[in-house]
Design a protein around this motif. Sequence first.
Motif, PDB file in Angstrom:
ATOM      1  N   PRO A 113       0.818  -1.215   0.000  1.00  0.00           N
ATOM      2  CA  PRO A 113       0.000   0.000   0.000  1.00  0.00           C
ATOM      3  C   PRO A 113       0.854   1.267   0.000  1.00  0.00           C
ATOM      4  O   PRO A 113       0.332   2.347  -0.230  1.00  0.00           O
ATOM      5  CB  PRO A 113      -0.794  -0.091   1.308  1.00  0.00           C
ATOM      6  CG  PRO A 113      -0.448  -1.374   1.951  1.00  0.00           C
ATOM      7  CD  PRO A 113       0.767  -1.912   1.292  1.00  0.00           C
ATOM      8  N   GLY A 137      -3.760   2.723  -0.707  1.00  0.00           N
ATOM      9  CA  GLY A 137      -2.444   2.726  -1.359  1.00  0.00           C
ATOM     10  C   GLY A 137      -2.333   1.596  -2.376  1.00  0.00           C
ATOM     11  O   GLY A 137      -1.705   1.746  -3.429  1.00  0.00           O
ATOM     12  N   THR A 138      -2.965   0.467  -2.065  1.00  0.00           N
ATOM     13  CA  THR A 138      -2.940  -0.670  -2.990  1.00  0.00           C
ATOM     14  C   THR A 138      -3.792  -0.367  -4.225  1.00  0.00           C
ATOM     15  O   THR A 138      -3.457  -0.791  -5.334  1.00  0.00           O
ATOM     16  CB  THR A 138      -3.433  -1.944  -2.273  1.00  0.00           C
ATOM     17  OG1 THR A 138      -2.689  -2.083  -1.062  1.00  0.00           O
ATOM     18  CG2 THR A 138      -3.236  -3.184  -3.132  1.00  0.00           C
ATOM     19  N   LEU A 173       3.727   1.580  -1.823  1.00  0.00           N
ATOM     20  CA  LEU A 173       4.534   1.567  -3.054  1.00  0.00           C
ATOM     21  C   LEU A 173       6.030   1.588  -2.729  1.00  0.00           C
ATOM     22  O   LEU A 173       6.829   2.220  -3.399  1.00  0.00           O
ATOM     23  CB  LEU A 173       4.146   2.737  -3.978  1.00  0.00           C
ATOM     24  CG  LEU A 173       2.728   2.624  -4.533  1.00  0.00           C
ATOM     25  CD1 LEU A 173       1.784   3.554  -3.780  1.00  0.00           C
ATOM     26  CD2 LEU A 173       2.661   2.931  -6.010  1.00  0.00           C
ATOM     27  N   VAL A 199       6.333   2.565 -13.076  1.00  0.00           N
ATOM     28  CA  VAL A 199       5.190   3.015 -12.285  1.00  0.00           C
ATOM     29  C   VAL A 199       5.534   4.286 -11.507  1.00  0.00           C
ATOM     30  O   VAL A 199       4.714   5.186 -11.358  1.00  0.00           O
ATOM     31  CB  VAL A 199       4.740   1.872 -11.335  1.00  0.00           C
ATOM     32  CG1 VAL A 199       3.889   2.391 -10.199  1.00  0.00           C
ATOM     33  CG2 VAL A 199       3.987   0.817 -12.128  1.00  0.00           C
ATOM     34  N   ARG A 200       6.775   4.381 -11.062  1.00  0.00           N
ATOM     35  CA  ARG A 200       7.177   5.548 -10.268  1.00  0.00           C
ATOM     36  C   ARG A 200       7.215   6.828 -11.081  1.00  0.00           C
ATOM     37  O   ARG A 200       7.146   7.918 -10.521  1.00  0.00           O
ATOM     38  CB  ARG A 200       8.524   5.298  -9.594  1.00  0.00           C
ATOM     39  CG  ARG A 200       8.348   4.348  -8.434  1.00  0.00           C
ATOM     40  CD  ARG A 200       9.605   4.099  -7.687  1.00  0.00           C
ATOM     41  NE  ARG A 200      10.116   5.250  -6.993  1.00  0.00           N
ATOM     42  CZ  ARG A 200      10.872   5.167  -5.919  1.00  0.00           C
ATOM     43  NH1 ARG A 200      11.172   3.985  -5.424  1.00  0.00           N
ATOM     44  NH2 ARG A 200      11.340   6.243  -5.348  1.00  0.00           N
ATOM     45  N   LEU A 252      -4.139   2.661  -5.482  1.00  0.00           N
ATOM     46  CA  LEU A 252      -3.245   3.540  -6.241  1.00  0.00           C
ATOM     47  C   LEU A 252      -2.216   2.704  -7.006  1.00  0.00           C
ATOM     48  O   LEU A 252      -1.975   2.918  -8.201  1.00  0.00           O
ATOM     49  CB  LEU A 252      -2.545   4.513  -5.270  1.00  0.00           C
ATOM     50  CG  LEU A 252      -1.374   5.322  -5.830  1.00  0.00           C
ATOM     51  CD1 LEU A 252      -1.823   6.247  -6.943  1.00  0.00           C
ATOM     52  CD2 LEU A 252      -0.684   6.133  -4.722  1.00  0.00           C
ATOM     53  N   ASN A 253      -1.637   1.730  -6.319  1.00  0.00           N
ATOM     54  CA  ASN A 253      -0.645   0.843  -6.906  1.00  0.00           C
ATOM     55  C   ASN A 253      -1.222   0.128  -8.143  1.00  0.00           C
ATOM     56  O   ASN A 253      -0.632   0.173  -9.237  1.00  0.00           O
ATOM     57  CB  ASN A 253      -0.239  -0.167  -5.819  1.00  0.00           C
ATOM     58  CG  ASN A 253       1.020  -0.931  -6.146  1.00  0.00           C
ATOM     59  OD1 ASN A 253       1.319  -1.174  -7.304  1.00  0.00           O
ATOM     60  ND2 ASN A 253       1.751  -1.334  -5.119  1.00  0.00           N
ATOM     61  N   LEU A 303       4.273   8.974 -10.395  1.00  0.00           N
ATOM     62  CA  LEU A 303       4.059   9.454  -9.025  1.00  0.00           C
ATOM     63  C   LEU A 303       4.636  10.845  -8.818  1.00  0.00           C
ATOM     64  O   LEU A 303       5.624  11.212  -9.442  1.00  0.00           O
ATOM     65  CB  LEU A 303       4.767   8.526  -8.022  1.00  0.00           C
ATOM     66  CG  LEU A 303       4.173   7.174  -7.720  1.00  0.00           C
ATOM     67  CD1 LEU A 303       5.039   6.489  -6.662  1.00  0.00           C
ATOM     68  CD2 LEU A 303       2.752   7.294  -7.214  1.00  0.00           C
ATOM     69  N   LEU A 316      -1.944   2.517 -11.105  1.00  0.00           N
ATOM     70  CA  LEU A 316      -0.746   2.922 -11.848  1.00  0.00           C
ATOM     71  C   LEU A 316      -0.249   1.799 -12.747  1.00  0.00           C
ATOM     72  O   LEU A 316       0.237   2.038 -13.844  1.00  0.00           O
ATOM     73  CB  LEU A 316       0.355   3.348 -10.871  1.00  0.00           C
ATOM     74  CG  LEU A 316       0.063   4.620 -10.072  1.00  0.00           C
ATOM     75  CD1 LEU A 316       1.201   4.936  -9.135  1.00  0.00           C
ATOM     76  CD2 LEU A 316      -0.194   5.802 -11.001  1.00  0.00           C
ATOM     77  N   ARG A 317      -0.381   0.568 -12.284  1.00  0.00           N
ATOM     78  CA  ARG A 317       0.041  -0.569 -13.116  1.00  0.00           C
ATOM     79  C   ARG A 317      -0.858  -0.701 -14.341  1.00  0.00           C
ATOM     80  O   ARG A 317      -0.387  -1.025 -15.433  1.00  0.00           O
ATOM     81  CB  ARG A 317       0.055  -1.856 -12.299  1.00  0.00           C
ATOM     82  CG  ARG A 317       1.274  -1.883 -11.416  1.00  0.00           C
ATOM     83  CD  ARG A 317       1.298  -2.954 -10.387  1.00  0.00           C
ATOM     84  NE  ARG A 317       2.132  -2.493  -9.296  1.00  0.00           N
ATOM     85  CZ  ARG A 317       3.462  -2.491  -9.322  1.00  0.00           C
ATOM     86  NH1 ARG A 317       4.111  -2.973 -10.368  1.00  0.00           N
ATOM     87  NH2 ARG A 317       4.155  -2.030  -8.305  1.00  0.00           N
ATOM     88  N   VAL A 351      -4.791  -8.379  -6.333  1.00  0.00           N
ATOM     89  CA  VAL A 351      -4.170  -7.223  -6.983  1.00  0.00           C
ATOM     90  C   VAL A 351      -3.945  -7.371  -8.494  1.00  0.00           C
ATOM     91  O   VAL A 351      -4.068  -6.402  -9.236  1.00  0.00           O
ATOM     92  CB  VAL A 351      -2.830  -6.853  -6.308  1.00  0.00           C
ATOM     93  CG1 VAL A 351      -3.079  -5.978  -5.111  1.00  0.00           C
ATOM     94  CG2 VAL A 351      -2.020  -8.078  -5.923  1.00  0.00           C
ATOM     95  N   ILE A 352      -3.634  -8.586  -8.935  1.00  0.00           N
ATOM     96  CA  ILE A 352      -3.402  -8.791 -10.370  1.00  0.00           C
ATOM     97  C   ILE A 352      -4.737  -8.616 -11.105  1.00  0.00           C
ATOM     98  O   ILE A 352      -4.831  -7.926 -12.120  1.00  0.00           O
ATOM     99  CB  ILE A 352      -2.818 -10.209 -10.640  1.00  0.00           C
ATOM    100  CG1 ILE A 352      -1.582 -10.455  -9.760  1.00  0.00           C
ATOM    101  CG2 ILE A 352      -2.548 -10.424 -12.121  1.00  0.00           C
ATOM    102  CD1 ILE A 352      -0.304  -9.865 -10.231  1.00  0.00           C
TER     103      ILE A 352
END
Lengths: 70, 267
Positions: A60, B23-24, A62, B3-4, B26-27, B7, B30-31, B175-176
């Motif tokens: 969460p 946050g996940t 990153l 991915v960064r 968001l992760n 950000l 972005l992917r 997540v995938i």
Amino acid sequence: MSKDKPTYKEHRVEREWCKGCGICVHFCPKNVLALDQEQKVMAARPEDCICCRLCEYRCPDLAIEVICED
Amino acid sequence: MPVRDYLRERFFPHMWCPGCGHGTVLNALLRAVEKLGLDKNDIVMVSGIGCSARISGYVDFHTMHTLHGRALAFATGVKMSRPELTVLVPMGDGDALAIGGNHFLHAARRNIDMTAIIMNNRIYGMTGGQFSPLTGYGCFGTTAPYGNVDHDFDVVELSTAAGATFVARSTTYHVIELADIIKKAITHKGFSVVEVLSQCPTNFGRRNQLGSAVEMLETYKKQTVPLNSKAAQDAPDKIRRGIFVEKERPEYSNEYKKMIRTATGES
């Protein structure tokens, strides 16, 4: 060895970003990760990493990146 | 990490609590954007108010942090003036369905091309744990100390009935699957809704004795099943994940453009 299997290099951790929630540690299928004394993630058993990157995807904060060579 | 590149790293570490599912989300978002190879200058993210809405501060797209519940109204303005841009609207459950409930229904009805991501943590986290339209009957919050008497919406059924042409649900454990669903939602031409079950260990989890973020993710793993699977047949009470609606219907900004051509006599 399959030619498609990626080769593990390292876990890159943004220590400032990691909040020590332990999600990556708990869900790593190979039990590679652990929290250190400051409650930040570290690769305790890097030799077992299979480059699935689930820690990187679930984090969460990153804060984790798994570096592998394809 | 590509991915960064999406950000605004200067704002990290972010303000969400340890183990917060946002946050996940968001992760995964972005992917999805990275896999689609979208240019960050072609994306507009519009958010409202709440923990979830803080997401727009962390991405290096064009971003607007707007009024509580009104993100879709601002996003509609953006899409109507610049229909070529990809519009992403992450919202919390209270933001989208209480304060913004009417905007949500009508954006879905119009089928305007944007992706609404409902980060469902079942609580108003930022203001201290008041119950939301997705808290659910019998659950606890600061404003429901004896258990909530309100029933919750089913986001999938609500969005489908309102006319959304892409409706999906996933969780921050899967997540995938989540990144893949968001990718499809962004590509879909029309109003896309993705409900993401996202853990709030600080307010919802603590008040309902659901344990740590890890334990809440274990619950998502155990209590959800893929739509139309054998597991779903065997467990009618478990929450369904997957893509529930994916259909074509004339898109609003496109139809509006056509009407302007008709009215002005342009071919």
